[in-house]
Each structure stands twice: as structure tokens, then as C-alpha cells.
Scaffold this active site. Structure first.
Site, PDB file in Angstrom:
ATOM      1  N   GLY A  79       0.864  -1.313   0.061  1.00 32.80           N
ATOM      2  CA  GLY A  79      -0.144  -0.002   0.252  1.00 32.80           C
ATOM      3  C   GLY A  79       1.173   1.514   0.123  1.00 32.80           C
ATOM      4  O   GLY A  79       0.320   2.350   0.357  1.00 32.80           O
TER       5      GLY A  79
ATOM      6  N   SER B 116       2.302   2.745  -2.479  1.00 30.28           N
ATOM      7  CA  SER B 116       2.731   3.162  -3.727  1.00 30.28           C
ATOM      8  C   SER B 116       1.921   2.069  -4.784  1.00 30.28           C
ATOM      9  O   SER B 116       0.975   1.574  -5.372  1.00 30.28           O
ATOM     10  CB  SER B 116       3.851   2.513  -4.189  1.00 30.28           C
ATOM     11  OG  SER B 116       4.375   1.057  -5.266  1.00 30.28           O
ATOM     12  N   GLY B 117       1.368   3.422  -5.908  1.00 32.91           N
ATOM     13  CA  GLY B 117       1.068   2.608  -7.053  1.00 32.91           C
ATOM     14  C   GLY B 117      -0.494   2.423  -7.180  1.00 32.91           C
ATOM     15  O   GLY B 117      -1.361   3.263  -6.166  1.00 32.91           O
TER      16      GLY B 117
ATOM     17  N   TYR C  73       5.723 -14.362 -14.330  1.00 33.62           N
ATOM     18  CA  TYR C  73       4.781 -13.506 -14.056  1.00 33.62           C
ATOM     19  C   TYR C  73       3.294 -13.764 -14.355  1.00 33.62           C
ATOM     20  O   TYR C  73       2.175 -13.576 -13.540  1.00 33.62           O
ATOM     21  CB  TYR C  73       4.956 -11.915 -14.974  1.00 33.62           C
ATOM     22  CG  TYR C  73       4.304 -10.424 -14.528  1.00 33.62           C
ATOM     23  CD1 TYR C  73       4.395 -10.015 -12.633  1.00 33.62           C
ATOM     24  CD2 TYR C  73       3.222 -10.343 -15.673  1.00 33.62           C
ATOM     25  CE1 TYR C  73       3.163  -9.070 -12.408  1.00 33.62           C
ATOM     26  CE2 TYR C  73       2.022  -9.302 -14.296  1.00 33.62           C
ATOM     27  CZ  TYR C  73       2.882  -8.727 -13.249  1.00 33.62           C
ATOM     28  OH  TYR C  73       1.801  -7.430 -13.286  1.00 33.62           O
TER      29      TYR C  73
END
Length: 249
Positions: A14, A16-17, A150
Site C-alpha cells: 500500500g 505506492s501505485g 509473471y
């Protein structure tokens, strides 16, 4: 009336971004937010940005002792959880010939192991009727070059949501997924690409999005708010693509 008034929400990654944008939105809707991050300085800055109804607890979701510390602190301060946004994740690209064991273990350790145990260890504190949201990705159904590991982690995230929707139905806990398309976040700076490669990658990806642009973290946060609140009270097990039409078209 605020959509999350009085709710306690845990948001991993929580600082960033998408995680930070969601924490700010949740707080504005009346929730108390507990955010995690690996770097204390960024975590402190995020808490200051969110405001007085935010708590930051440093930790790495792939380290189970850190998750135990997180939930011990949440239990001590609040006693329960209403919402979990399992958001923490990383992205590093490698074509099949360059995938290493270290690369595989690192991406799966955070994106899959970290997410699973974030939820498992939250369950004793999560109220019946609570909400769990997983952050996956539009690449959970796409075959983009270099995204093999990913993409596999994000497909695993989607799979966990299906199973947990069934396993937690007796407690009326709703489990849903938000799958962003390309979003303007710091994650692109952490992919191990040069600045030129990032620019070329961004230009190429944007051409594949029907809306013709990258999304903003705040646009994903609005989707997460929907899945966390009573607005989605009859929504469970879905994968909500917020990708400018990238997957659907």
C-alpha cells in the site's frame, strides 16, 4: 454516506501505485487502512499522505514471520478485519531462454506465496461477510513476450480466487479479482529495463489497448472499492478486467 464507514481494511503493497491509490480512496470513504510495504521510508511517506486513519506496518509478504507480525499488530489495535486487498506484487520480464531459478522463485514467492498466506493468515481476523480482493493482471489470459513467469503467477492468483470463493462460502466472505491492464505505476521502473526499453514497451503496449492509453492507479482503485463495498454484495468469484478493453476486444 461513506461506502466503507467504520471498516478496517488491510492493503498489502500500500505504499505506492495501485495500493496507495486504493488506500487513499478507502480512507476517504471512511475506512481505517493498514498498509504494508518493504521499505520503511516509503511506507512512512504513504501513511502521511493518506492521513490520520492510516497505519503502516513494514514487512515482506513472502516472509511468513512478517505476515504474522502484521496480523498480530492488527489484532492488537483493531481486533478484526473487514476487507483484505492482497495487492503486493512485482514484475520482472524474461523470455523462456533467460528464466532462472532465482527469477522464478522471486516472482512466485511474492506474487503467489505471498498472496496466499496474506489471505490464509488474515482469515481468523476477517469477519463473516467480509471481502477479499486479489490484484491479478490482464496478462493472466494473454501471452505477451517475456511475461511467462509473471503471467503464470497472475493466472495462479485468478485460480486461487475461484477455489477460495467456494471454500469461504459458508462464512459469506466474497473473494474477487481485479485485473488491471497497463497502468501508470512505479512497477515499470522495477522491471529491469532501460529507460529506452521502458519507453518502447509503453508505446507498444498502448497500441494494444482499445482506449489507446495507460490507465491510472485511481481508476483501478475505484474498481477495488466497488468489490470491497456493499455495492457488489451479489458479486463473488469474478475477475474484473480494468484494462481499457485490452482483453475483451
Amino acid at each position: 454516506m461513506s461506502k466503507l464507514s467504520g471498516k478496517i481494511a488491510v492493503i498489502t503493497g500500500g505504499n505506492s501505485g495501485i495500493g496507495l491509490a486504493t488506500a487513499k480512496l478507502f480512507a476517504s470513504e471512511g475506512a481505517t487502512v493498514v498498509i504494508t510495504g518493504r521499505r520503511q521510508a516509503e511506507l512512512d511517506a504513504a501513511v502521511a499522505e493518506i492521513g490520520s486513519n492510516a497505519v503502516g506496518i513494514q514487512g515482506d509478504v513472502s516472509t511468513l514471520a512478517d505476515l504474522d507480525k502484521l496480523y498480530a499488530e492488527v489484532k492488537n489495535q483493531f481486533g478484526h478485519i473487514d476487507i483484505v486487498f492482497a495487492n503486493a506484487g512485482i514484475a520482472e520480464l524474461a523470455p523462456i531462454g533467460l528464466i532462472t531459478e532465482e527469477h522464478f522463485d522471486k516472482i512466485f514467492g511474492i506474487n503467489v506465496k505471498g498472496l496466499l498466506f496474506t489471505v490464509q493468515k488474515a482469515l481468523p481476523l476477517l469477519v463473516d461477510g467480509g471481502s477479499i480482493i486479489f490484484n491479478s493482471s490482464a496478462v493472466n489470459t494473454l501471452g505477451l513476450e517475456g511475461f511467462g513467469v509473471y503471467s503464470a503467477t497472475k493466472a495462479a492468483v485468478r485460480s486461487f480466487a475461484r477455489t477460495l470463493t467456494t471454500e469461504l462460502k459458508e462464512r459469506k466472505i466474497r473473494v474477487n479479482v481485479v485485473s488491471p491492464g497497463p497502468i501508470e505505476t512505479p512497477i515499470f521502473d522495477k522491471m529491469g529495463l532501460s529507460e529506452q526499453q521502458i519507453d518502447e514497451f509503453g508505446t507498444n503496449i498502448a497500441t494494444q489497448v482499445p482506449l489507446g492509453r495507460f490507465g491510472r492507479p485511481e481508476e483501478i482503485a475505484q474498481a477495488v472499492l466497488f468489490l470491497a463495498s456493499s455495492d457488489s454484495s451479489y458479486v463473488a468469484g469474478v475477475d474484473l478486467y480494468v484494462d481499457g478493453g485490452m482483453v475483451a476486444v
